[in-house]
Design an enzyme around this catalytic site. Structure first.
Site, PDB file in Angstrom:
ATOM      1  N   HIS A 166       0.933  -0.914  15.078  1.00  0.00           N
ATOM      2  CA  HIS A 166       1.006  -1.717  13.862  1.00  0.00           C
ATOM      3  C   HIS A 166       2.260  -2.580  13.768  1.00  0.00           C
ATOM      4  O   HIS A 166       2.338  -3.479  12.938  1.00  0.00           O
ATOM      5  CB  HIS A 166       0.928  -0.777  12.649  1.00  0.00           C
ATOM      6  CG  HIS A 166       0.680  -1.464  11.346  1.00  0.00           C
ATOM      7  ND1 HIS A 166       1.673  -1.674  10.407  1.00  0.00           N
ATOM      8  CD2 HIS A 166      -0.445  -2.004  10.825  1.00  0.00           C
ATOM      9  CE1 HIS A 166       1.161  -2.302   9.357  1.00  0.00           C
ATOM     10  NE2 HIS A 166      -0.111  -2.516   9.586  1.00  0.00           N
ATOM     11  N   ARG A 189      -3.075  -5.966  19.270  1.00  0.00           N
ATOM     12  CA  ARG A 189      -3.978  -4.825  19.139  1.00  0.00           C
ATOM     13  C   ARG A 189      -5.418  -5.241  18.865  1.00  0.00           C
ATOM     14  O   ARG A 189      -6.359  -4.727  19.451  1.00  0.00           O
ATOM     15  CB  ARG A 189      -3.505  -3.915  18.005  1.00  0.00           C
ATOM     16  CG  ARG A 189      -4.317  -2.623  17.875  1.00  0.00           C
ATOM     17  CD  ARG A 189      -4.077  -1.948  16.542  1.00  0.00           C
ATOM     18  NE  ARG A 189      -4.756  -2.612  15.449  1.00  0.00           N
ATOM     19  CZ  ARG A 189      -4.236  -2.806  14.238  1.00  0.00           C
ATOM     20  NH1 ARG A 189      -3.007  -2.428  13.993  1.00  0.00           N
ATOM     21  NH2 ARG A 189      -4.921  -3.396  13.284  1.00  0.00           N
ATOM     22  N   TYR A 202       0.626   5.433  12.091  1.00  0.00           N
ATOM     23  CA  TYR A 202       0.834   4.057  12.552  1.00  0.00           C
ATOM     24  C   TYR A 202       2.179   3.959  13.255  1.00  0.00           C
ATOM     25  O   TYR A 202       3.150   4.594  12.846  1.00  0.00           O
ATOM     26  CB  TYR A 202       0.853   3.080  11.370  1.00  0.00           C
ATOM     27  CG  TYR A 202      -0.422   2.894  10.609  1.00  0.00           C
ATOM     28  CD1 TYR A 202      -1.533   3.706  10.809  1.00  0.00           C
ATOM     29  CD2 TYR A 202      -0.526   1.894   9.646  1.00  0.00           C
ATOM     30  CE1 TYR A 202      -2.701   3.526  10.082  1.00  0.00           C
ATOM     31  CE2 TYR A 202      -1.691   1.702   8.921  1.00  0.00           C
ATOM     32  CZ  TYR A 202      -2.774   2.528   9.138  1.00  0.00           C
ATOM     33  OH  TYR A 202      -3.927   2.352   8.418  1.00  0.00           O
ATOM     34  N   HIS A 227       3.138  -9.592   0.999  1.00  0.00           N
ATOM     35  CA  HIS A 227       2.905  -8.705   2.134  1.00  0.00           C
ATOM     36  C   HIS A 227       4.208  -8.285   2.818  1.00  0.00           C
ATOM     37  O   HIS A 227       4.219  -7.411   3.677  1.00  0.00           O
ATOM     38  CB  HIS A 227       1.971  -9.406   3.136  1.00  0.00           C
ATOM     39  CG  HIS A 227       1.381  -8.495   4.166  1.00  0.00           C
ATOM     40  ND1 HIS A 227       1.681  -8.586   5.506  1.00  0.00           N
ATOM     41  CD2 HIS A 227       0.494  -7.468   4.053  1.00  0.00           C
ATOM     42  CE1 HIS A 227       1.010  -7.666   6.178  1.00  0.00           C
ATOM     43  NE2 HIS A 227       0.283  -6.968   5.321  1.00  0.00           N
ATOM     44  N   ARG A 254       0.864  -1.186   0.000  1.00  0.00           N
ATOM     45  CA  ARG A 254       0.000   0.000   0.000  1.00  0.00           C
ATOM     46  C   ARG A 254       0.901   1.237   0.000  1.00  0.00           C
ATOM     47  O   ARG A 254       1.798   1.350   0.831  1.00  0.00           O
ATOM     48  CB  ARG A 254      -0.901   0.049   1.238  1.00  0.00           C
ATOM     49  CG  ARG A 254      -1.860  -1.117   1.388  1.00  0.00           C
ATOM     50  CD  ARG A 254      -2.805  -0.879   2.567  1.00  0.00           C
ATOM     51  NE  ARG A 254      -3.475  -2.089   3.002  1.00  0.00           N
ATOM     52  CZ  ARG A 254      -4.588  -2.569   2.459  1.00  0.00           C
ATOM     53  NH1 ARG A 254      -5.146  -1.922   1.448  1.00  0.00           N
ATOM     54  NH2 ARG A 254      -5.146  -3.675   2.916  1.00  0.00           N
TER      55      ARG A 254
END
EC number: 2.7.4.1
Length: 704
Positions: A601, A573, A477, A444, A384
């Site tokens: 994160h 989290r 984050y 990822h 992203r």
């Protein structure tokens, strides 16, 4: 909490596992708690309320929609937490109904406080004459030209209703007609106009008033249906199944296949219908019949989609005291003292902690590499990126200058697919080699490799991160970036890119642990090793910080390690399927969740290893999808000084007694009730000196 709720909350656990989706609801409740926290600035509370809304949208469009698919398919098998799809669905309806009621109760409370501060949401009927004249002109000049009323009758079938857009359902009768059957139409609220329209105010007034665009359109609805009498006008909002089903093996062109599926998403199966409280029965009947929804229908007592509050907060001027004081991320001192990244990394590794330290260091690293005449190649994964990423420009410039630039772009990053397709095309046009990863796997891992000619040899420089290469989210984050020129890590990074872009046989990794090849097995071994240390009387401890924990095999391994005597502190989290504090099973395990100003994160894994600690930074949570269906990376921290810095970061989280909530055996979370001085980990982390130190970890604290 009433007596009945307390009784239910302290009942004995039915199984050794908590359900993933019910656990997610509890996470969103912790976010809602921040919106209810009077210690948070008022507009920060409003932003948390917006996050609750957007979180629910994604949860319903993916998780709930998937459960609905299973029910329609007749799937009745229980999951490992003991739920069938239909049983889980019934519980989700109850939990979602309750959290929505709490959400709107909180909205009304925040609205009252905003009113006291001079920020007022005004009903159209309460406008002054001057305000009404101004809004009428705004309606004629700006709103009316873009409206499209859509009638529904025998000759005009129900139009496509887009997911998560606000519409008006209009029930009409023909003027001077004796017909009993009403007419029905819908109207989409323009999403490219402000949701909250500012009203005129005196130049010396601190008061700011706003009216909702849907109220303005409702008041002027007659202008769209001449010859008809509006009986009722009500808002509604549909959420569709947004998951993509992609046949990667059968696709000739993955990019085109995803573009085709994105078009299908617009017609996804309806999953939820939100309607304005008091909606006309005929309108509700028409909507439910069209969308074939009976049970996931919610009457909302307030404006639909509170996600607007985030943009509203961002547009508000002159009320800075209602927000958190802005922070200015520090530029990492190691790179500030010497702007030559390559020279610094030849001497030492560097850790950067976002958002307390600036993501500009990462951007500058790539920019320097793109301009350096000795750099031969740049390889990078992109999952992203932001809307105007400097990284994309730097990579494109590097390719245009003749460097070998390879970018592994993940086209299937949920809800960022269209943006990533655009970046992929731009990079290809610049001469970059763009690869879309491996069939059946999402890429990822967050890793960058720079190959540089230095004298008669090539040297590899590597960046490994726990978060995305996104300069926007890096301000909101908490994530860690590791910069290194370590040879073993460099060799592994080269091999990882070779596996992602070409064909490569099995490889014995020097340092990396990679999913799906060896991460699951390696985690089992690392956890087992701690159990063996404990059994032998050696120091044994696990601290794992992640976003979610839901893989049954990992949970079972943690249970076994705890029974062998390992102290385990989990900082999770969001979703956690492990039940802590069960006698004979998990009483040595604590689970805490920190929800604060910044989204926690980072993925950090610490193993005591008999007194020789190992620390890993990772892109992977301990979820089945991360371990089996994604290319993920765990990178060891080999520099002893940086290991100590990361230990201090974990230390801050473990000491938090303000924003940390502890998971109880029954699946609910409670704030710690201790007499210690308040300690808020994110405030402490703002002082870089608090974590760039070497103090040892505190003794494990037992919470039941």
């Amino acid at each position: 909490m009433n007596a009945e709720e307390k009784k239910n909350n302290h009942s004995s656990p039915a199984t050794a596992y908590l359900n993933r989706d019910l656990s997610w609801i509890e996470f969103n409740r912790r976010v809602l708690l921040e919106a209810q926290d009077l210690d948070n600035p008022l507009m920060e509370r409003a932003k948390f309320l917006a996050i609750v809304s957007s979180n629910l949208d994604e949860f319903i469009s993916v998780r709930v929609a998937g459960i609905q698919d299973q029910i329609r398919a007749g799937y009745t098998k229980k999951d490992f937490t003991g739920y069938t799809p239909s049983g889980l669905y019934k519980r989700l309806i109850k939990r979602v109904t309750k959290i929505i009621a709490d959400q709107y109760r909180t909205f009304r409370d925040i609205s009252r406080h905003l009113h006291k501060e001079g920020i007022v949401f005004v009903n159209y009927e309460d406008l002054t004459h001057a305000q009404e004249l101004s809004i009428e002109q705004y309606y004629r000049d700006i709103i009316f030209p873009v409206l499209t009323p859509m009638a529904v009758d025998q000759s005009r079938p129900f139009p496509l209703v887009h997911s998560q857009f606000i519409y008006l359902a209009v029930v009409l009768t023909r003027k001077n007609s004796q017909e009993e059957e009403p007419y029905f139409a819908i109207l989409q609220i323009p999403s490219n106009l402000p949701r909250c329209i500012p009203l005129p105010h005196r130049s010396n007034s601190k008061k700011r008033q706003f009216v909702f665009i849907e109220d303005v359109i409702r008041h002027h609805i007659q202008t769209l249906f001449s010859g008809y009498e509006p009986v009722a006008v009500s808002e509604f909002r549909l959420t569709r199944n947004s998951d993509l089903t992609i046949d990667e093996e059968g696709a000739e062109d993955l990019l085109e296949e995803i573009e085709k599926e994105l078009r299908k998403r617009r017609r996804g199966v309806p999953a939820r219908l939100e309607v304005q409280k008091g909606i006309h029965p005929y309108a509700l009947e028409q909507l439910q019949a069209e969308f074939e929804l009976e049970d996931f229908v919610f009457e909302i007592d307030g404006p639909l989609d509170l996600g607007f509050l985030r943009g509203f907060a961002g547009s508000l001027k002159g009320f800075s005291y209602l927000f958190d004081a802005p922070i200015v991320p520090q530029y990492p001192a190691e790179f500030e003292e010497n702007e030559d990244f390559f020279e610094v990394l030849r001497e030492r590794d560097v850790l950067v902690y976002h958002p307390y330290e600036s993501f500009d260091a990462m951007s500058d690293f790539i920019i320097q590499a793109s301009e350096d005449e000795h750099v031969m190649a740049i390889k990078m994964t992109l999952y992203r990126v932001s809307g105007n990423s400097p990284l994309i420009t730097a990579l494109a410039n590097a390719a245009e200058s003749g460097k070998q630039v390879t970018v592994v772009v993940e086209l299937k990053a949920r809800f960022d697919e269209e943006r990533n397709i655009a970046w992929a095309r731009k990079l290809e046009q610049s001469g970059c080699h763009v690869v879309y990863g491996l069939v059946g796997l999402k890429t990822h891992a967050k890793v960058t490799l720079i190959v540089r000619q230095e004298g008669n040899e090539l040297r590899r420089y590597v960046h490994v991160g726990t978060g995305n290469y996104n300069d926007s989210t890096a301000k909101a984050y908490t994530d860690l970036s590791l910069f290194t020129a370590n040879n073993e890590i460099g060799l592994d990074a080269s091999e990882l890119f070779n596996q992602m872009t070409g064909y490569s046989a099995n490889y014995d990794w020097n340092a990396f642990i990679v999913a799906p090849t060896n991460m699951s097995l390696s985690l089992q071994k690392l956890i087992l090793r701690e159990a063996e240390h404990a059994a032998a009387g050696r120091p044994a401890r696990i601290i794992a910080k992640m976003n979610s924990l839901s893989n049954q095999e990992v949970i079972d391994s943690l249970y076994s390690a705890a029974q062998a005597g390992v102290s385990i502190d989990l900082i999770v989290r969001g979703v956690c399927c492990l039940r802590p504090g069960i006698e004979g099973l998990s009483e040595r395990i604590t689970v805490r969740s920190i929800v604060d100003r910044f989204l926690e994160h980072s993925r950090i894994y610490y193993f005591e290893n008999g007194g020789k600690p190992e620390v890993y930074l990772s892109s992977a949570d301990w979820m089945t999808r991360n371990l089996t269906r994604r290319i993920e990376l765990m990178c060891p921290v080999l520099d002893s000084g940086i290991r100590k810095q990361i230990v201090k970061i974990l230390d801050l989280s473990l000491k938090d007694n303000v924003k940390a909530s502890f998971l109880q055996p029954n699946g609910y979370y409670e704030r710690p009730d201790d007499k210690k001085a308040p300690f808020r980990s994110q405030l402490a982390a703002l002082e870089v000196s608090h974590w760039k130190g070497s103090r040892a970890l505190p003794s494990p604290t037992k919470h039941s």
